[in-house]
Design a protein around this motif. Structure first.
Motif, PDB file in Angstrom:
ATOM      1  N   ALA A 299       0.834  -1.201   0.000  1.00  0.00           N
ATOM      2  CA  ALA A 299       0.000   0.000   0.000  1.00  0.00           C
ATOM      3  C   ALA A 299       0.873   1.257   0.000  1.00  0.00           C
ATOM      4  O   ALA A 299       0.568   2.244  -0.692  1.00  0.00           O
ATOM      5  N   ILE A 300       1.954   1.248   0.777  1.00  0.00           N
ATOM      6  CA  ILE A 300       2.881   2.384   0.775  1.00  0.00           C
ATOM      7  C   ILE A 300       3.467   2.563  -0.617  1.00  0.00           C
ATOM      8  O   ILE A 300       3.689   3.694  -1.076  1.00  0.00           O
ATOM      9  N   ALA A 301       3.690   1.443  -1.309  1.00  0.00           N
ATOM     10  CA  ALA A 301       4.221   1.503  -2.671  1.00  0.00           C
ATOM     11  C   ALA A 301       3.217   2.076  -3.659  1.00  0.00           C
ATOM     12  O   ALA A 301       3.585   2.422  -4.786  1.00  0.00           O
ATOM     13  N   GLN A 302       1.960   2.178  -3.258  1.00  0.00           N
ATOM     14  CA  GLN A 302       0.932   2.783  -4.100  1.00  0.00           C
ATOM     15  C   GLN A 302       0.650   4.234  -3.697  1.00  0.00           C
ATOM     16  O   GLN A 302      -0.146   4.905  -4.342  1.00  0.00           O
ATOM     17  N   CYS A 303       1.300   4.698  -2.656  1.00  0.00           N
ATOM     18  CA  CYS A 303       1.040   6.040  -2.112  1.00  0.00           C
ATOM     19  C   CYS A 303       1.941   7.057  -2.800  1.00  0.00           C
ATOM     20  O   CYS A 303       3.161   6.881  -2.855  1.00  0.00           O
ATOM     21  N   GLY A 304       1.336   8.113  -3.335  1.00  0.00           N
ATOM     22  CA  GLY A 304       2.106   9.158  -4.000  1.00  0.00           C
ATOM     23  C   GLY A 304       2.586  10.218  -3.030  1.00  0.00           C
ATOM     24  O   GLY A 304       2.096  10.328  -1.904  1.00  0.00           O
ATOM     25  N   LEU A 305       3.553  11.006  -3.461  1.00  0.00           N
ATOM     26  CA  LEU A 305       4.113  12.077  -2.648  1.00  0.00           C
ATOM     27  C   LEU A 305       3.121  13.230  -2.572  1.00  0.00           C
ATOM     28  O   LEU A 305       2.661  13.734  -3.584  1.00  0.00           O
ATOM     29  N   ASP A 306       2.798  13.646  -1.345  1.00  0.00           N
ATOM     30  CA  ASP A 306       1.795  14.691  -1.111  1.00  0.00           C
ATOM     31  C   ASP A 306       2.447  15.882  -0.423  1.00  0.00           C
ATOM     32  O   ASP A 306       2.967  15.760   0.684  1.00  0.00           O
ATOM     33  N   ASN A 307       2.406  17.030  -1.078  1.00  0.00           N
ATOM     34  CA  ASN A 307       3.002  18.238  -0.499  1.00  0.00           C
ATOM     35  C   ASN A 307       2.355  18.656   0.810  1.00  0.00           C
ATOM     36  O   ASN A 307       2.972  19.356   1.622  1.00  0.00           O
ATOM     37  N   ASN A 308       1.123  18.270   1.012  1.00  0.00           N
ATOM     38  CA  ASN A 308       0.395  18.691   2.215  1.00  0.00           C
ATOM     39  C   ASN A 308       0.624  17.772   3.408  1.00  0.00           C
ATOM     40  O   ASN A 308       0.145  18.065   4.498  1.00  0.00           O
ATOM     41  N   GLU A 309       1.317  16.670   3.199  1.00  0.00           N
ATOM     42  CA  GLU A 309       1.610  15.748   4.294  1.00  0.00           C
ATOM     43  C   GLU A 309       2.997  16.062   4.852  1.00  0.00           C
ATOM     44  O   GLU A 309       4.009  15.894   4.168  1.00  0.00           O
ATOM     45  N   LYS A 310       3.040  16.511   6.097  1.00  0.00           N
ATOM     46  CA  LYS A 310       4.306  16.915   6.701  1.00  0.00           C
ATOM     47  C   LYS A 310       5.306  15.773   6.759  1.00  0.00           C
ATOM     48  O   LYS A 310       6.508  15.975   6.575  1.00  0.00           O
TER      49      LYS A 310
ATOM     50  N   ARG B 109       6.435   6.810  -9.459  1.00  0.00           N
ATOM     51  CA  ARG B 109       5.243   6.153  -9.973  1.00  0.00           C
ATOM     52  C   ARG B 109       5.373   4.634 -10.006  1.00  0.00           C
ATOM     53  O   ARG B 109       4.387   3.928 -10.059  1.00  0.00           O
ATOM     54  N   GLY B 110       6.590   4.125  -9.965  1.00  0.00           N
ATOM     55  CA  GLY B 110       6.768   2.676  -9.961  1.00  0.00           C
ATOM     56  C   GLY B 110       6.829   2.070  -8.580  1.00  0.00           C
ATOM     57  O   GLY B 110       6.548   0.889  -8.408  1.00  0.00           O
ATOM     58  N   THR B 111       7.188   2.880  -7.575  1.00  0.00           N
ATOM     59  CA  THR B 111       7.375   2.345  -6.220  1.00  0.00           C
ATOM     60  C   THR B 111       6.663   3.150  -5.143  1.00  0.00           C
ATOM     61  O   THR B 111       6.644   2.733  -3.990  1.00  0.00           O
ATOM     62  N   GLY B 112       6.076   4.291  -5.482  1.00  0.00           N
ATOM     63  CA  GLY B 112       5.410   5.117  -4.492  1.00  0.00           C
ATOM     64  C   GLY B 112       6.347   5.553  -3.379  1.00  0.00           C
ATOM     65  O   GLY B 112       7.565   5.617  -3.550  1.00  0.00           O
ATOM     66  N   LEU B 113       5.761   5.809  -2.220  1.00  0.00           N
ATOM     67  CA  LEU B 113       6.542   6.267  -1.072  1.00  0.00           C
ATOM     68  C   LEU B 113       7.480   5.185  -0.540  1.00  0.00           C
ATOM     69  O   LEU B 113       8.418   5.495   0.193  1.00  0.00           O
ATOM     70  N   LEU B 114       7.252   3.928  -0.903  1.00  0.00           N
ATOM     71  CA  LEU B 114       8.168   2.884  -0.444  1.00  0.00           C
ATOM     72  C   LEU B 114       9.572   3.125  -0.996  1.00  0.00           C
ATOM     73  O   LEU B 114      10.565   2.816  -0.337  1.00  0.00           O
ATOM     74  N   GLY B 115       9.660   3.711  -2.204  1.00  0.00           N
ATOM     75  CA  GLY B 115      10.957   4.040  -2.763  1.00  0.00           C
ATOM     76  C   GLY B 115      11.716   5.025  -1.898  1.00  0.00           C
ATOM     77  O   GLY B 115      12.925   4.888  -1.687  1.00  0.00           O
ATOM     78  N   LEU B 116      11.010   6.032  -1.364  1.00  0.00           N
ATOM     79  CA  LEU B 116      11.649   6.998  -0.460  1.00  0.00           C
ATOM     80  C   LEU B 116      11.889   6.396   0.915  1.00  0.00           C
ATOM     81  O   LEU B 116      12.897   6.682   1.562  1.00  0.00           O
ATOM     82  N   MET B 117      10.958   5.565   1.377  1.00  0.00           N
ATOM     83  CA  MET B 117      11.109   4.951   2.695  1.00  0.00           C
ATOM     84  C   MET B 117      12.360   4.087   2.768  1.00  0.00           C
ATOM     85  O   MET B 117      13.055   4.050   3.792  1.00  0.00           O
ATOM     86  N   GLN B 118      12.681   3.396   1.683  1.00  0.00           N
ATOM     87  CA  GLN B 118      13.859   2.543   1.732  1.00  0.00           C
ATOM     88  C   GLN B 118      15.151   3.358   1.671  1.00  0.00           C
ATOM     89  O   GLN B 118      16.146   2.996   2.296  1.00  0.00           O
ATOM     90  N   ILE B 119      15.130   4.468   0.952  1.00  0.00           N
ATOM     91  CA  ILE B 119      16.287   5.369   1.008  1.00  0.00           C
ATOM     92  C   ILE B 119      16.414   5.935   2.416  1.00  0.00           C
ATOM     93  O   ILE B 119      17.529   6.055   2.957  1.00  0.00           O
ATOM     94  N   LEU B 120      15.282   6.276   3.023  1.00  0.00           N
ATOM     95  CA  LEU B 120      15.294   6.799   4.391  1.00  0.00           C
ATOM     96  C   LEU B 120      15.912   5.783   5.343  1.00  0.00           C
ATOM     97  O   LEU B 120      16.735   6.144   6.195  1.00  0.00           O
ATOM     98  N   TYR B 121      15.519   4.535   5.215  1.00  0.00           N
ATOM     99  CA  TYR B 121      16.114   3.489   6.056  1.00  0.00           C
ATOM    100  C   TYR B 121      17.622   3.412   5.827  1.00  0.00           C
ATOM    101  O   TYR B 121      18.408   3.287   6.781  1.00  0.00           O
ATOM    102  N   PHE B 122      18.021   3.477   4.578  1.00  0.00           N
ATOM    103  CA  PHE B 122      19.429   3.385   4.198  1.00  0.00           C
ATOM    104  C   PHE B 122      20.274   4.461   4.887  1.00  0.00           C
ATOM    105  O   PHE B 122      21.374   4.193   5.378  1.00  0.00           O
TER     106      PHE B 122
END
Length: 372
Positions: A139-150, A192-205
Motif C-alpha cells: 500500500a505504501i508503494a501505491q502512495c504518491g508524494l503529497d506536499n500537504n503531508e508533513k 510512480r513505480g514504487t510510491g513512497l516505499l521508494g523513499l522509505m527505503q532510502i530513508l532506512y538506508f
C-alpha cells in the motif's frame, strides 16, 4: 519624462547591472532587505506614483517564485526536523491508505503449468499473520508524494540532509534533486513505480547508523567522474526489484523464518545496493552498463535472496565482500572493498540493454502480473 525615468535610461546606457551576488540571494531575503523595492526605484530613490501593469505583473511573478522557493506553496520555509524510519512507518500504519490498498496485487497471478509448478515446487506461502504487514508495504508503494503531508516532506528533507551533510532545508522543487540522482526538479515524478516505499527505503538506508556509511559510499560512487549514475533513480529501481521479489513470493521463506516482512524488504534492499556497489566499483561499470546490471541484480535477488542477505551480514561485520563468478566471496577481514582482480559477475553481452526508467519499467513476468 520625470527625473526618475531619465536617470534610469542613463543607467542603462552606462551598462549598470545588479551584481551576481544580489541575483543569487533568495527572494525572501531580497524583500526583507528592501532590495526588491530598489529594483522599482530610480537611482535617486524616487518611484512612480502609479505602478505600471508590467511592474504589477513582475511583482506577482516574484511572489509566486518565492512561494516555490519556500518548498510548499502556501507555507513558509522553516527548519524541518529529521525523521527516523520507525516514526515514518508508524505514520503509515495509522494513515488512511484505503484507496492505496484497493490497488495492490499481493501476489503474482500464475496460470496453467506455471501455477501447477509453483504450487508443488515453489516457495512456501507467506504466513497469514504476516499478510497484513505485506499489504501495508504494498500500500505504501501505491502512495504518491503529497506536499500537504508533513511526514512526506520530512522524509524528503531527511534524505537530502543525510546524503549531502547539509544542516539546512532545501526547496521542494529544484535542480538540487537532480544532484541527488532524481530525473528532474520534482522527486515525486520518479515514484510512480514504487510510491513512497521508494523513499522509505532510502530513508532506512541513510538513517540506520550501520548502513549510512554504505549509503554514502554508493552516493559518492554515483558522482564519480566516469562511473557516475543517478543514485536515487538506481535506488528506486532496486526498490522495484524488492517489491517484485515479494510479490513473486521469493521472500516468503525468509519472512516466515524471521516473522517480519518490512525488515526483510529493507535488508534485501541494502544487500542489493551492496551488490550494485561492489559490481559497479570493482568492474568499472558506467551508465551504459546500468540496464544490464539492474537485470542481473533482479535475477540474483529473486533466485538467491538468502545469499544476498547472508553477505550483507558479512559486510556489516566488517569483512570485505567482493563479487566473483556470479556470486559473493569474502577474501579476508577488511574495513573496505578491495578486490582488483575479479572475474566478471555478469559476463559479456553483445546486446545492449538501456537503463530502466522508474516511470515505465519493462519487466517480463508471468500471467497477468503487473508492476505496481
Amino acid at each position: 519624462m520625470n527625473r526618475c525615468t531619465t536617470d534610469t535610461h542613463q543607467s542603462e546606457e552606462q551598462g549598470i547591472f545588479l551584481p551576481p551576488a544580489v541575483k543569487s540571494i533568495p527572494i525572501s531575503v531580497l524583500k526583507q532587505n528592501g532590495l526588491l523595492q530598489a529594483l522599482a526605484e530610480g537611482p535617486n530613490g524616487c518611484t512612480e506614483a502609479d505602478p505600471s501593469a508590467e511592474l504589477l505583473q513582475a511583482q506577482e511573478e516574484w511572489e509566486a517564485m518565492e512561494s516555490l522557493q519556500s518548498g510548499i506553496v502556501g507555507t513558509s520555509a522553516g527548519h524541518v526536523p529529521l525523521i527516523a524510519f520507525n516514526e515514518a512507518l508508524q505514520y503509515f500504519q495509522t494513515a488512511d491508505l484505503s484507496e492505496c490498498r484497493k490497488k495492490i496485487q499481493p501476489t503474482v497471478q500464475r496460470r496453467g503449468l506455471s501455477a501447477v509448478a509453483h504450487f508443488f515446487f515453489g516457495p512456501p506461502r507467506l504466513h497469514q499473520q504476516l499478510q497484513g504487514e505485506r499489504d501495508l508495504a504494498l500500500a505504501i508503494a501505491q502512495c504518491g508524494l503529497d506536499n500537504n503531508e508533513k511526514v512526506h516532506m520530512r522524509i524528503l528533507q531527511t534524505i537530502y540532509k543525510k546524503l549531502t551533510g547539509s544542516r539546512f532545508d532545501c526547496p521542494r522543487y529544484g535542480a538540487h534533486w537532480e544532484e541527488l540522482g532524481f530525473q528532474g526538479l520534482d522527486p515525486g515524478t520518479d515514484l510512480r513505480g514504487t510510491g513512497l516505499l521508494g523513499l522509505m527505503q532510502i530513508l532506512y538506508f541513510v538513517m540506520d547508523s550501520r548502513t549510512l556509511p554504505l549509503a554514502r559510499d554508493v552516493f559518492k560512487l554515483s558522482q564519480h567522474e566516469s562511473q557516475n549514475f543517478p543514485f536515487c533513480v538506481m535506488s528506486i529501481n532496486i526498490t522495484r526489484i524488492v517489491i517484485q521479489a515479494l510479490r513473486e513470493e521469493h521472500l516468503s521463506r525468509e519472512c516466515n523464518r524471521r516473522q517480519q516482512v518490512i525488515a526483510v524488504l529493507n535488508d534485501l534492499y541494502v544487500a542489493t545496493s551492496l551488490r550494485l556497489y561492489v559490481i559497479w566499483k570493482t568492474q568499472q561499470k558506467t551508465i551504459s552498463d546500468s540496464g544490464f546490471v539492474l537485470k542481473e541484480l533482479e535475477t540474483f535477488a529473486k533466485k538467491k535472496p538468502k545469499q544476498l542477505l547472508r553477505y550483507l551480514e558479512i559486510y556489516m561485520s566488517g569483512r570485505a565482500v567482493s563479487v566473483i563468478d556470479g556470486g559473493f566471496q569474502h577474501p579476508s577481514p577488511s574495513s573496505g572493498v578491495h578486490s582488483p582482480d575479479l572475474n566478471s559477475a555478469v559476463g559479456n553481452s553483445s546486446k545492449e540493454i538501456n537503463f530502466t526508467g522508474v516511470c515505465d519499467p519493462q519487466v517480463e513476468m508471468e500471467g497477468e502480473a503487473r508492476l505496481i
